[in-house]
Design an enzyme around this catalytic site. Sequence first.
Site, short mmCIF file in Angstrom:
data_model
loop_
_atom_site.label_atom_id
_atom_site.label_comp_id
_atom_site.label_asym_id
_atom_site.label_seq_id
_atom_site.Cartn_x
_atom_site.Cartn_y
_atom_site.Cartn_z
N HIS A 1 43.31 39.79 45.72
CA HIS A 1 42.22 38.90 46.10
C HIS A 1 41.43 39.53 47.23
O HIS A 1 41.99 40.22 48.09
CB HIS A 1 42.77 37.54 46.54
CG HIS A 1 41.74 36.46 46.65
ND1 HIS A 1 40.94 36.31 47.77
CD2 HIS A 1 41.36 35.49 45.78
CE1 HIS A 1 40.12 35.28 47.57
NE2 HIS A 1 40.36 34.77 46.38
N ASP B 1 43.37 32.53 40.05
CA ASP B 1 42.58 32.63 38.82
C ASP B 1 43.45 33.01 37.62
O ASP B 1 43.19 32.57 36.50
CB ASP B 1 41.46 33.66 38.99
CG ASP B 1 40.51 33.29 40.11
OD1 ASP B 1 40.00 32.17 40.09
OD2 ASP B 1 40.30 34.11 41.02
#
Length: 432
Positions: free
Chosen positions: A310, A367
């Site tokens: 991330h 995600d």
Amino acid sequence: MSEQEKTFTLTNDQTGESCKLAVRDGTVGPSVIDIRNLYAETGHFTFDPSFTATGSCKSRITYIDGDEGILMHRGYMIEELVDKSNFLEVSYLLLYGNLPDKKQYDEFNHNITYHTMVHEQVHHFFRGFRRDAHPMAIMCGAVGGLSAFYHDSLDIWDEKQREISAHRLIAKMGTLAAMAYKYAVGQPFVYPDNSLDYASNFLKMCFSVPAEKYEVNPVLARAMDKIFILHMDHEQNASTSTVRLAGSSQANPFACIASGIACLWGPSHGGANQAVLEMLDEIGSKDRIPEFLERAKDKDDPFRLMGFGHRVYKNFDPRANVLKKYADEVLDELGINDPQLELAMELERIALEDEYFIERKLFPNVDFYSGIILKAMGFPVSMFTVLFALARTVGWVSQWKEMIEEPSLRIGRPRQLYVGSAQRDYVPMNKR
């Protein structure tokens, strides 16, 4: 030493001139250098493309420590909120600063529940879109269009009207998102059911049809509720910054949230969970996982392992640690025999055992798991970003409300480093 006494000295190496800038401390996290007087004192602006080293506002809502994998809302750890609260309770927290007591929660729950219906003429507004319109295109138009239906809550300087707009946006976003889905699949719109909680109501509006009885699966409703909480706010990301910038012009709240939806639509922002499924399609089968993991390690190969690592979290994504549990619950409950979902689970297993990814802390992010859950529930990929927008509306509204209530509110006006032509003389067309 007081905040006013802490300074940072900036010195021009060529002229020897120096400028003292105030240093401001937050509750937690790094201090900031206050550069508001920099141009007046030095004649220079700062240059920070994409604003990655610039604090654009003060906020009490969300705190992120990317190095330690920490996400807090109003001082509460995200793991604790997901485990102990529901979507509307955390919504209240973001909007008002504290967790509600029983009376406050019941009143807030009632206000949101009884604002979920939209004006009947909104149905006609939807039918103006092509039947194959992307749901996010519909959401941009529909949310912005709400300002044409609710004129009684557009005065941003009226505290009560701001609150009504906030409640309407949170309540109606689920209804509009479900309508966007129904319109895309050619099914009739389903009206809200006030007897259900927020997540259950949303699932019913999406997946029930008038011809059949529909029972909400509590496992799916719980997972949906947790996905909403995990996506509610994430500090000053691109879409939140867009909402704040639009709001600084004193635009109405519906227009501001529509601007956030438009920004979220970008594949670099809200489309990450969609990119995970597209990557799985590219991998194709379990036996090809080692090949693609090796490609991911090759800096010269354009292939990227989507859903791992991330930009903000340099250790692990705390939201992913929470959501993995619900991904496992949903897949166990549904017993889905889906090659793509089986591929995702195998990719997760192999990657988490690979020293390359362990050393670089490239763990699955939120995600990765949200894409898996939403696909298992039956949502098409085109709806993923819409669901993100639904959840993030709470954060957008809270950030907008906080900004409007800031006494020092001014319209946003970033500066630039001009690198175009200097002044030129105009040449008539017949002489060019």
